[in-house]
Design a protein around this motif. Structure first.
Motif, PDB file in Angstrom:
ATOM      1  N   GLN A  16     105.246   0.146 -46.582  1.00  0.00           N
ATOM      2  CA  GLN A  16     105.656   0.214 -47.982  1.00  0.00           C
ATOM      3  C   GLN A  16     104.607   0.936 -48.823  1.00  0.00           C
ATOM      4  O   GLN A  16     104.947   1.738 -49.690  1.00  0.00           O
ATOM      5  N   GLN A  17     103.337   0.664 -48.568  1.00  0.00           N
ATOM      6  CA  GLN A  17     102.261   1.267 -49.360  1.00  0.00           C
ATOM      7  C   GLN A  17     102.274   2.787 -49.257  1.00  0.00           C
ATOM      8  O   GLN A  17     102.036   3.484 -50.248  1.00  0.00           O
ATOM      9  N   ARG A  35     115.549   3.266 -43.076  1.00  0.00           N
ATOM     10  CA  ARG A  35     114.985   4.575 -42.713  1.00  0.00           C
ATOM     11  C   ARG A  35     113.459   4.528 -42.713  1.00  0.00           C
ATOM     12  O   ARG A  35     112.816   5.067 -41.820  1.00  0.00           O
ATOM     13  N   ARG A  36     112.883   3.864 -43.714  1.00  0.00           N
ATOM     14  CA  ARG A  36     111.418   3.733 -43.766  1.00  0.00           C
ATOM     15  C   ARG A  36     110.899   3.061 -42.504  1.00  0.00           C
ATOM     16  O   ARG A  36     109.932   3.525 -41.882  1.00  0.00           O
ATOM     17  N   LEU A  37     111.568   1.989 -42.110  1.00  0.00           N
ATOM     18  CA  LEU A  37     111.141   1.250 -40.917  1.00  0.00           C
ATOM     19  C   LEU A  37     111.322   2.094 -39.649  1.00  0.00           C
ATOM     20  O   LEU A  37     110.457   2.092 -38.769  1.00  0.00           O
ATOM     21  N   ARG A  38     112.442   2.824 -39.564  1.00  0.00           N
ATOM     22  CA  ARG A  38     112.691   3.688 -38.404  1.00  0.00           C
ATOM     23  C   ARG A  38     111.623   4.768 -38.275  1.00  0.00           C
ATOM     24  O   ARG A  38     111.217   5.116 -37.165  1.00  0.00           O
ATOM     25  N   ILE A  89     104.019   4.412 -57.421  1.00  0.00           N
ATOM     26  CA  ILE A  89     104.323   3.044 -57.842  1.00  0.00           C
ATOM     27  C   ILE A  89     103.565   2.102 -56.918  1.00  0.00           C
ATOM     28  O   ILE A  89     102.997   2.529 -55.913  1.00  0.00           O
ATOM     29  N   SER A  90     103.570   0.820 -57.244  1.00  0.00           N
ATOM     30  CA  SER A  90     102.901  -0.158 -56.387  1.00  0.00           C
ATOM     31  C   SER A  90     103.794  -0.514 -55.196  1.00  0.00           C
ATOM     32  O   SER A  90     105.017  -0.318 -55.236  1.00  0.00           O
ATOM     33  N   ALA A  91     103.177  -1.045 -54.160  1.00  0.00           N
ATOM     34  CA  ALA A  91     103.957  -1.520 -53.010  1.00  0.00           C
ATOM     35  C   ALA A  91     104.891  -2.643 -53.451  1.00  0.00           C
ATOM     36  O   ALA A  91     106.012  -2.763 -52.947  1.00  0.00           O
ATOM     37  N   MET A  92     104.451  -3.453 -54.418  1.00  0.00           N
ATOM     38  CA  MET A  92     105.303  -4.524 -54.942  1.00  0.00           C
ATOM     39  C   MET A  92     106.527  -3.935 -55.638  1.00  0.00           C
ATOM     40  O   MET A  92     107.640  -4.437 -55.487  1.00  0.00           O
ATOM     41  N   GLY A  93     106.326  -2.835 -56.371  1.00  0.00           N
ATOM     42  CA  GLY A  93     107.448  -2.159 -57.025  1.00  0.00           C
ATOM     43  C   GLY A  93     108.464  -1.674 -56.009  1.00  0.00           C
ATOM     44  O   GLY A  93     109.676  -1.838 -56.185  1.00  0.00           O
ATOM     45  N   LEU A  94     107.985  -1.080 -54.923  1.00  0.00           N
ATOM     46  CA  LEU A  94     108.885  -0.626 -53.860  1.00  0.00           C
ATOM     47  C   LEU A  94     109.598  -1.815 -53.230  1.00  0.00           C
ATOM     48  O   LEU A  94     110.789  -1.746 -52.932  1.00  0.00           O
ATOM     49  N   SER A  95     108.883  -2.899 -53.058  1.00  0.00           N
ATOM     50  CA  SER A  95     109.486  -4.110 -52.504  1.00  0.00           C
ATOM     51  C   SER A  95     110.635  -4.603 -53.381  1.00  0.00           C
ATOM     52  O   SER A  95     111.685  -5.011 -52.874  1.00  0.00           O
ATOM     53  N   TYR A  96     110.449  -4.552 -54.694  1.00  0.00           N
ATOM     54  CA  TYR A  96     111.518  -4.956 -55.619  1.00  0.00           C
ATOM     55  C   TYR A  96     112.739  -4.054 -55.463  1.00  0.00           C
ATOM     56  O   TYR A  96     113.867  -4.517 -55.507  1.00  0.00           O
ATOM     57  N   PHE A  97     112.512  -2.751 -55.294  1.00  0.00           N
ATOM     58  CA  PHE A  97     113.629  -1.822 -55.103  1.00  0.00           C
ATOM     59  C   PHE A  97     114.345  -2.119 -53.786  1.00  0.00           C
ATOM     60  O   PHE A  97     115.571  -2.174 -53.734  1.00  0.00           O
TER      61      PHE A  97
END
Length: 84
Positions: A31-32, A23-26, A40-48
């Motif tokens: 991510q940031q 959905r984010r990509l659509r 949260i950090s972009a890295m944190g979102l990446s982990y999720f």
């Protein structure tokens, strides 16, 4: 003689993470941008998104809200309870 075993790490990404990333990509968000909304950090979102970390339910709801989506929890009985 020493043998080296090569193993593959298989990560199963939870369906909610894959759905929210898609959905984010659509919607065209980076991510940031979403990470900033979640504080949260972009890295944190990446982990999720990759399934490396599991967010608490309140973070999951905020994540979905940031993407104008909803979280539904469906609790299913795996097997009928046997009465003695």
């Amino acid at each position: 003689m020493m043998r080296t075993l090569h193993t593959e790490k298989i990560v199963i990404v939870p369906s909610y993470a894959a759905a929210l990333k898609a959905r984010r990509l659509r919607l065209g968000f980076r991510q940031q941008e979403i990470a900033d909304k979640l504080n949260i950090s972009a890295m944190g979102l990446s982990y999720f998104e990759s399934g490396k970390r599991i967010p608490k339910i309140d973070v999951l709801e905020e994540w979905a809200n940031a993407l104008e989506a909803e979280v539904w929890i469906d609790i299913k009985e795996l097997s009928p309870r046997l009465n003695p």
